[in-house]
Motif scaffolding. Structure first.
Motif, PDB file in Angstrom:
ATOM      1  N   GLY A  39       0.804  -1.218   0.000  1.00  0.00           N
ATOM      2  CA  GLY A  39       0.000   0.000   0.000  1.00  0.00           C
ATOM      3  C   GLY A  39       0.834   1.264   0.000  1.00  0.00           C
ATOM      4  N   PHE A  40       2.004   1.233   0.627  1.00  0.00           N
ATOM      5  CA  PHE A  40       2.836   2.433   0.722  1.00  0.00           C
ATOM      6  C   PHE A  40       3.566   2.722  -0.587  1.00  0.00           C
ATOM      7  CE2 PHE A  40       6.787   4.640   1.940  1.00  0.00           C
ATOM      8  CZ  PHE A  40       6.230   5.766   2.532  1.00  0.00           C
ATOM      9  N   VAL A  41       4.134   1.697  -1.212  1.00  0.00           N
ATOM     10  CA  VAL A  41       4.896   1.897  -2.448  1.00  0.00           C
ATOM     11  C   VAL A  41       3.955   2.179  -3.619  1.00  0.00           C
ATOM     12  CG1 VAL A  41       6.510   0.838  -4.071  1.00  0.00           C
ATOM     13  CG2 VAL A  41       6.781   0.466  -1.616  1.00  0.00           C
ATOM     14  N   GLY A  42       2.898   1.363  -3.757  1.00  0.00           N
ATOM     15  CA  GLY A  42       1.934   1.576  -4.829  1.00  0.00           C
ATOM     16  C   GLY A  42       2.505   1.285  -6.202  1.00  0.00           C
ATOM     17  N   GLY A  43       1.780   1.721  -7.219  1.00  0.00           N
ATOM     18  CA  GLY A  43       2.253   1.592  -8.589  1.00  0.00           C
ATOM     19  C   GLY A  43       2.385   0.142  -9.036  1.00  0.00           C
ATOM     20  N   LYS A  44       3.431  -0.126  -9.817  1.00  0.00           N
ATOM     21  CA  LYS A  44       3.644  -1.466 -10.365  1.00  0.00           C
ATOM     22  C   LYS A  44       3.986  -2.475  -9.276  1.00  0.00           C
ATOM     23  CE  LYS A  44       5.128   0.043 -14.967  1.00  0.00           C
ATOM     24  NZ  LYS A  44       6.211  -0.009 -15.996  1.00  0.00           N
ATOM     25  N   VAL A  45       4.691  -2.012  -8.246  1.00  0.00           N
ATOM     26  CA  VAL A  45       5.022  -2.911  -7.134  1.00  0.00           C
ATOM     27  C   VAL A  45       3.749  -3.411  -6.468  1.00  0.00           C
ATOM     28  CG1 VAL A  45       6.149  -3.075  -4.888  1.00  0.00           C
ATOM     29  CG2 VAL A  45       7.252  -1.816  -6.743  1.00  0.00           C
ATOM     30  N   ASP A  46       2.821  -2.518  -6.233  1.00  0.00           N
ATOM     31  CA  ASP A  46       1.547  -2.892  -5.631  1.00  0.00           C
ATOM     32  C   ASP A  46       0.794  -3.863  -6.532  1.00  0.00           C
ATOM     33  OD1 ASP A  46      -0.740  -2.745  -3.862  1.00  0.00           O
ATOM     34  OD2 ASP A  46      -1.656  -1.435  -5.351  1.00  0.00           O
ATOM     35  N   MET A  47       0.792  -3.603  -7.822  1.00  0.00           N
ATOM     36  CA  MET A  47       0.078  -4.477  -8.761  1.00  0.00           C
ATOM     37  C   MET A  47       0.674  -5.883  -8.753  1.00  0.00           C
ATOM     38  SD  MET A  47      -0.416  -4.052 -12.876  1.00  0.00           S
ATOM     39  CE  MET A  47       1.333  -4.407 -13.145  1.00  0.00           C
ATOM     40  N   VAL A  48       2.005  -5.995  -8.785  1.00  0.00           N
ATOM     41  CA  VAL A  48       2.659  -7.305  -8.780  1.00  0.00           C
ATOM     42  C   VAL A  48       2.382  -8.042  -7.471  1.00  0.00           C
ATOM     43  CG1 VAL A  48       4.886  -8.484  -8.807  1.00  0.00           C
ATOM     44  CG2 VAL A  48       4.448  -6.608 -10.409  1.00  0.00           C
ATOM     45  N   MET A  49       2.484  -7.336  -6.352  1.00  0.00           N
ATOM     46  CA  MET A  49       2.259  -7.973  -5.054  1.00  0.00           C
ATOM     47  C   MET A  49       0.813  -8.450  -4.906  1.00  0.00           C
ATOM     48  SD  MET A  49       4.537  -5.497  -2.557  1.00  0.00           S
ATOM     49  CE  MET A  49       4.446  -6.580  -1.123  1.00  0.00           C
ATOM     50  N   MET A  50      -0.129  -7.698  -5.428  1.00  0.00           N
ATOM     51  CA  MET A  50      -1.525  -8.120  -5.354  1.00  0.00           C
ATOM     52  C   MET A  50      -1.807  -9.306  -6.273  1.00  0.00           C
ATOM     53  SD  MET A  50      -3.225  -6.519  -3.087  1.00  0.00           S
ATOM     54  CE  MET A  50      -1.719  -6.698  -2.107  1.00  0.00           C
ATOM     55  N   ARG A  51      -1.126  -9.384  -7.413  1.00  0.00           N
ATOM     56  CA  ARG A  51      -1.317 -10.536  -8.293  1.00  0.00           C
ATOM     57  C   ARG A  51      -0.747 -11.799  -7.662  1.00  0.00           C
ATOM     58  NH1 ARG A  51      -3.360  -6.700  -9.847  1.00  0.00           N
ATOM     59  NH2 ARG A  51      -4.818  -7.634  -8.378  1.00  0.00           N
ATOM     60  N   ILE A  52       0.336 -11.649  -6.903  1.00  0.00           N
ATOM     61  CA  ILE A  52       0.889 -12.797  -6.178  1.00  0.00           C
ATOM     62  C   ILE A  52      -0.131 -13.302  -5.150  1.00  0.00           C
ATOM     63  CG2 ILE A  52       2.667 -13.519  -4.546  1.00  0.00           C
ATOM     64  CD1 ILE A  52       4.585 -11.605  -5.958  1.00  0.00           C
ATOM     65  N   ILE A  53      -0.764 -12.368  -4.457  1.00  0.00           N
ATOM     66  CA  ILE A  53      -1.803 -12.747  -3.497  1.00  0.00           C
ATOM     67  C   ILE A  53      -2.948 -13.463  -4.198  1.00  0.00           C
ATOM     68  CG2 ILE A  53      -3.669 -11.744  -2.112  1.00  0.00           C
ATOM     69  CD1 ILE A  53      -1.721  -9.904  -0.845  1.00  0.00           C
ATOM     70  N   ASP A  54      -3.353 -12.951  -5.362  1.00  0.00           N
ATOM     71  CA  ASP A  54      -4.447 -13.593  -6.108  1.00  0.00           C
ATOM     72  C   ASP A  54      -4.076 -15.025  -6.495  1.00  0.00           C
ATOM     73  OD1 ASP A  54      -5.929 -11.285  -5.913  1.00  0.00           O
ATOM     74  OD2 ASP A  54      -5.288 -10.498  -7.862  1.00  0.00           O
TER      75      ASP A  54
END
Length: 308
Positions: free
Chosen positions: A133-148
């Motif tokens: 949540g703090f970094v956001g951007g592409k890092v947030d997108m990649v981390m959320m896809r890993i969770i998915d």
């Protein structure tokens, strides 16, 4: 119209006693955040009762196996399936083992799994969700896809695979529970951090030169602690129930070690002849999970600023 001037002198005033000086002064006792939260928590009778029950259960789990003349795996085939008596307060099982000792020994394992799993989920979820949540951007997108991707696989499949690789032990159970159960915490923390990082206090910390890690953990995460603590308290009964379910279906800890799930599983074979044997572990699971849920609700109300 002329103004009348009044000359004041000491004779027109009366000196107050020390006991009368602060009669109109209203003072509130200074309390810390935790003291105020505890005051609100005590008002919830169900939550307070749950805390008392949990404390008693923990003390019994610690001391009953220590002071009892029986051990959790000692067998007495002459006293198989005995009813409750003075020597065996909850009776014995099909192998003559004391049910009370096994129940309290099982409480050690079940409660330990619940609290340790909740703690691990707390650490992983807060760190992962906070960074995302703090970094956001592409890092947030990649981390959320890993969770998915992790969440798309049934959690039971993780447990079965881990048990096949590492065997049936407490470590395998903890690992199986924690593989995917931290995801809810991570998503919650991510949402909170994304909202708080746009607030004035976070921007002010950045302007005065605070580092990113300091802003994240000292300013953002600390302001999310209310929902985080509530979620953590509710993770404990979930982990206990999961461990009990795994043991009940035969993929939990290995025998002769006892957990509440294994006790219920063993009593299932004699449920028609000796139904009381399955009552004790089921009652322990239900009351413990219920008390932890009451505690979670009480903590949520105590940490809610609206209840101040």
């Amino acid at each position: 119209m002329e103004e009348t001037k009044v000359l004041l002198d000491d004779s027109m005033f009366e000196k107050l006693d020390d006991s009368e000086k602060n009669t109109e002064f209203i003072a509130m006792e200074s309390k810390t955040y935790l003291q105020d939260a505890w005051r609100c928590f005590k008002k919830n009778k169900l939550a307070l009762g749950g805390l008392v029950f949990l404390s008693i259960m923990i003390l019994l789990a610690i001391f009953v196996p220590m002071v009892s003349p029986y051990t959790y795996d000692a067998q007495d085939l002459d006293l198989r399936n005995a009813l409750p008596s003075a020597s065996h307060l909850l009776g014995t099982d099909k192998l003559g083992r004391d049910i009370l000792v096994r129940l309290m020994f099982g409480a050690r394992i079940s409660l330990a799994v619940g609290f340790v799993a909740a703690f691990l989920n707390l650490i992983i979820g807060v760190v992962y969700g906070g960074i995302s949540g703090f970094v956001g951007g592409k890092v947030d997108m990649v981390m959320m896809r890993i969770i998915d991707c992790i969440y798309s696989i049934p959690s039971m499949l993780y447990v079965i695979l881990i048990m096949m690789v590492f065997g049936s032990n407490i470590g395998s159970v903890l690992l199986g529970i924690c593989v995917s159960s931290w995801i809810g915490m991570a998503r919650q923390v991510r949402t909170q951090v994304q909202t708080l990082k746009q607030q004035e206090f976070a921007l002010a910390a950045y302007v005065i030169g605070a580092g990113k890690l300091r802003i994240l953990f000292k300013h953002l995460i600390i302001n999310c602690m209310g929902p985080i603590i509530v979620s953590t308290t509710l993770m404990v009964p979930e982990a206990i129930f999961t461990e009990s379910f795994l043991a009940f279906i035969g993929i939990g800890i290995s025998l002769p070690q006892a957990s509440w799930g294994t006790l219920a599983s063993e009593a299932r074979s004699v449920i028609q002849s000796y139904p009381l044997q399955i009552v004790w572990p089921v009652l322990a699971i239900c009351l413990t999970v219920l008390s932890l849920n009451f505690i979670g609700d009480g903590v949520g109300e105590a940490l809610d600023p609206k209840n101040r």
